[in-house]
Design a protein around this motif. Structure first.
Motif, PDB file in Angstrom:
ATOM      1  N   GLU A  17     -30.707  57.910  30.300  1.00 13.68           N
ATOM      2  CA  GLU A  17     -29.550  57.284  31.062  1.00 13.68           C
ATOM      3  C   GLU A  17     -29.398  55.585  29.800  1.00 13.68           C
ATOM      4  O   GLU A  17     -30.180  54.552  29.776  1.00 13.68           O
ATOM      5  CB  GLU A  17     -29.450  57.008  31.840  1.00 13.68           C
ATOM      6  CG  GLU A  17     -29.260  58.238  32.657  1.00 13.68           C
ATOM      7  CD  GLU A  17     -28.672  58.340  34.140  1.00 13.68           C
ATOM      8  OE1 GLU A  17     -29.375  58.686  34.797  1.00 13.68           O
ATOM      9  OE2 GLU A  17     -27.153  57.551  34.642  1.00 13.68           O
ATOM     10  N   LYS A  18     -27.877  54.785  29.648  1.00 15.31           N
ATOM     11  CA  LYS A  18     -27.658  54.128  29.206  1.00 15.31           C
ATOM     12  C   LYS A  18     -27.375  53.095  30.388  1.00 15.31           C
ATOM     13  O   LYS A  18     -26.641  53.752  31.152  1.00 15.31           O
ATOM     14  CB  LYS A  18     -26.705  53.995  28.201  1.00 15.31           C
ATOM     15  CG  LYS A  18     -25.892  52.669  27.805  1.00 15.31           C
ATOM     16  CD  LYS A  18     -24.728  53.103  26.994  1.00 15.31           C
ATOM     17  CE  LYS A  18     -24.424  51.274  26.032  1.00 15.31           C
ATOM     18  NZ  LYS A  18     -23.649  51.776  24.485  1.00 15.31           N
ATOM     19  N   VAL A  19     -28.017  52.318  30.384  1.00 11.49           N
ATOM     20  CA  VAL A  19     -28.049  50.869  31.919  1.00 11.49           C
ATOM     21  C   VAL A  19     -28.150  49.642  31.708  1.00 11.49           C
ATOM     22  O   VAL A  19     -28.235  49.484  30.169  1.00 11.49           O
ATOM     23  CB  VAL A  19     -29.625  50.681  31.994  1.00 11.49           C
ATOM     24  CG1 VAL A  19     -29.845  50.410  33.434  1.00 11.49           C
ATOM     25  CG2 VAL A  19     -30.240  52.330  32.506  1.00 11.49           C
ATOM     26  N   PHE A  20     -26.639  49.502  32.766  1.00 14.23           N
ATOM     27  CA  PHE A  20     -25.886  47.827  32.268  1.00 14.23           C
ATOM     28  C   PHE A  20     -26.542  47.108  33.465  1.00 14.23           C
ATOM     29  O   PHE A  20     -26.067  47.460  34.420  1.00 14.23           O
ATOM     30  CB  PHE A  20     -24.658  47.877  32.471  1.00 14.23           C
ATOM     31  CG  PHE A  20     -23.561  48.906  31.495  1.00 14.23           C
ATOM     32  CD1 PHE A  20     -24.246  49.990  30.895  1.00 14.23           C
ATOM     33  CD2 PHE A  20     -23.410  47.904  30.073  1.00 14.23           C
ATOM     34  CE1 PHE A  20     -23.181  50.505  29.838  1.00 14.23           C
ATOM     35  CE2 PHE A  20     -22.931  48.301  29.398  1.00 14.23           C
ATOM     36  CZ  PHE A  20     -22.753  50.350  29.106  1.00 14.23           C
ATOM     37  N   LEU A  21     -27.073  46.661  33.176  1.00 12.40           N
ATOM     38  CA  LEU A  21     -27.742  44.902  34.962  1.00 12.40           C
ATOM     39  C   LEU A  21     -26.674  43.665  33.909  1.00 12.40           C
ATOM     40  O   LEU A  21     -26.878  44.048  32.956  1.00 12.40           O
ATOM     41  CB  LEU A  21     -28.648  44.408  34.287  1.00 12.40           C
ATOM     42  CG  LEU A  21     -30.416  46.081  34.726  1.00 12.40           C
ATOM     43  CD1 LEU A  21     -31.376  45.295  34.744  1.00 12.40           C
ATOM     44  CD2 LEU A  21     -29.279  46.831  35.817  1.00 12.40           C
ATOM     45  N   GLU A  22     -26.067  43.830  35.049  1.00 13.07           N
ATOM     46  CA  GLU A  22     -24.620  42.766  34.594  1.00 13.07           C
ATOM     47  C   GLU A  22     -25.526  41.135  35.241  1.00 13.07           C
ATOM     48  O   GLU A  22     -26.194  41.530  36.646  1.00 13.07           O
ATOM     49  CB  GLU A  22     -23.625  42.423  35.106  1.00 13.07           C
ATOM     50  CG  GLU A  22     -22.815  43.971  34.214  1.00 13.07           C
ATOM     51  CD  GLU A  22     -21.961  43.623  34.082  1.00 13.07           C
ATOM     52  OE1 GLU A  22     -21.178  43.910  32.765  1.00 13.07           O
ATOM     53  OE2 GLU A  22     -20.465  43.546  34.532  1.00 13.07           O
ATOM     54  N   CYS A  23     -25.774  40.108  35.136  1.00 15.35           N
ATOM     55  CA  CYS A  23     -25.579  38.646  35.757  1.00 15.35           C
ATOM     56  C   CYS A  23     -24.186  37.734  36.056  1.00 15.35           C
ATOM     57  O   CYS A  23     -23.500  37.317  34.804  1.00 15.35           O
ATOM     58  CB  CYS A  23     -26.869  38.079  34.680  1.00 15.35           C
ATOM     59  SG  CYS A  23     -27.086  36.126  35.663  1.00 15.35           S
ATOM     60  N   VAL A  24     -24.399  36.787  37.001  1.00 13.21           N
ATOM     61  CA  VAL A  24     -22.935  36.112  36.497  1.00 13.21           C
ATOM     62  C   VAL A  24     -23.273  34.862  37.044  1.00 13.21           C
ATOM     63  O   VAL A  24     -24.028  34.924  38.376  1.00 13.21           O
ATOM     64  CB  VAL A  24     -21.679  36.365  37.651  1.00 13.21           C
ATOM     65  CG1 VAL A  24     -20.803  35.608  37.142  1.00 13.21           C
ATOM     66  CG2 VAL A  24     -21.355  37.697  36.896  1.00 13.21           C
ATOM     67  N   GLN A  25     -23.189  33.782  36.478  1.00 14.52           N
ATOM     68  CA  GLN A  25     -23.433  32.238  37.396  1.00 14.52           C
ATOM     69  C   GLN A  25     -22.006  31.405  37.966  1.00 14.52           C
ATOM     70  O   GLN A  25     -21.044  31.916  36.698  1.00 14.52           O
ATOM     71  CB  GLN A  25     -23.858  31.583  36.295  1.00 14.52           C
ATOM     72  CG  GLN A  25     -24.021  31.559  34.894  1.00 14.52           C
ATOM     73  CD  GLN A  25     -23.549  30.418  34.347  1.00 14.52           C
ATOM     74  OE1 GLN A  25     -22.741  29.311  34.945  1.00 14.52           O
ATOM     75  NE2 GLN A  25     -23.131  30.024  32.940  1.00 14.52           N
ATOM     76  N   ASP A  26     -22.413  31.035  38.221  1.00 13.05           N
ATOM     77  CA  ASP A  26     -20.758  29.975  38.654  1.00 13.05           C
ATOM     78  C   ASP A  26     -21.101  28.791  38.336  1.00 13.05           C
ATOM     79  O   ASP A  26     -19.361  27.728  39.023  1.00 13.05           O
ATOM     80  CB  ASP A  26     -20.974  30.310  40.501  1.00 13.05           C
ATOM     81  CG  ASP A  26     -21.633  29.066  41.335  1.00 13.05           C
ATOM     82  OD1 ASP A  26     -21.364  29.835  42.514  1.00 13.05           O
ATOM     83  OD2 ASP A  26     -22.627  29.237  41.170  1.00 13.05           O
TER      84      ASP A  26
END
Lengths: 114, 116
Positions: A17-26
């Motif tokens: 499977e293609k896997v996306f891990l997302e990260c957001v900083q503010d």
């Protein structure tokens, strides 16, 4: 306070499977990092980014790619997940200066590949 | 290349006692930065203490202090008056002073247990 968030705390995927891990900083940090954490191995750097659309390989980039289209968001992509990519993934960010600034970490995503 | 070694996979301490976690590193640089990070169970990693290599004075943050021995390339963390909330994984990390990198090099970690 700086806040670094990751899209999932736990993720289960199948091999291939293609896997996306997302990260957001503010906090408008320039630099963002993806680490992999395994027992007995500590944290190992996969990829990092100094600016939008810029990326550099870390120590273990094989099998991974990244995307940084916006300053606050840094995505880790597993093009074709394999069982040896089962691990804890940590995202971190840091302001560009001063140089002794601490890296701020997200809560981690525990990925299991079956 | 720089390396960081934590030779104690696990340590334990009684509440209110003092414990020291060891860290050694290898580098050819003369200027760099060292950090101790704490990762509580199922919680985010946070910075405990940092040391600039050009400073001879050991860093201190409340109950946490370091013993920085530059010649020996040693950077141990002392936790005084241990509390149950100190139970966590502790990682030692090295950062070059070069402006072209913000990369941290981590040790393998020490799991600290605190007993009542």
């Amino acid at each position: 306070d700086v806040k670094v968030t990751q899209s999932s705390r736990y993720l289960v995927k199948r091999t291939g499977e293609k896997v996306f891990l997302e990260c957001v900083q503010d906090m408008d940090h320039e630099n963002m990092f993806w680490y992999r954490q395994d027992p007995g191995l500590g944290l190992r750097l996969i990829y990092f980014s100094y600016d939008v659309k810029m990326k550099e390989k870390g120590d273990i980039p094989e099998g991974y790619s990244v995307s940084r289209e916006k300053k606050e968001r840094f995505s880790l992509i597993l093009e074709s997940a394999s069982t040896n990519q089962t691990s804890m993934y940590l995202c971190a960010s840091i302001s560009g200066a001063p140089i002794y600034n601490e890296q701020f970490f997200g809560p981690g995503t525990r990925l299991t590949v079956l | 290349a720089q390396t960081v070694t934590q030779s104690q996979p696990e340590m334990s301490v009684q509440e209110a006692e003092t414990v020291t976690l060891s860290c050694t590193y290898d580098t050819s640089e003369s200027d760099y930065y060292l950090f101790w990070y704490k990762q509580p169970p199922s919680r985010q990693m946070i910075l405990v203490i940092r040391q600039e290599a050009y400073k001879q004075q050991n860093a201190t943050e409340n109950r946490f202090s370091v013993n920085f021995q530059k010649a020996a390339k040693s950077f141990s963390l002392k936790i005084s008056d241990s509390q149950l909330g100190d139970a966590a994984m502790y990682f030692c990390a090295y950062r070059s002073s070069s402006y072209n990198t913000d990369k941290l090099i981590f040790g393998t970690g020490t799991r600290l247990q605190v007993f009542p």
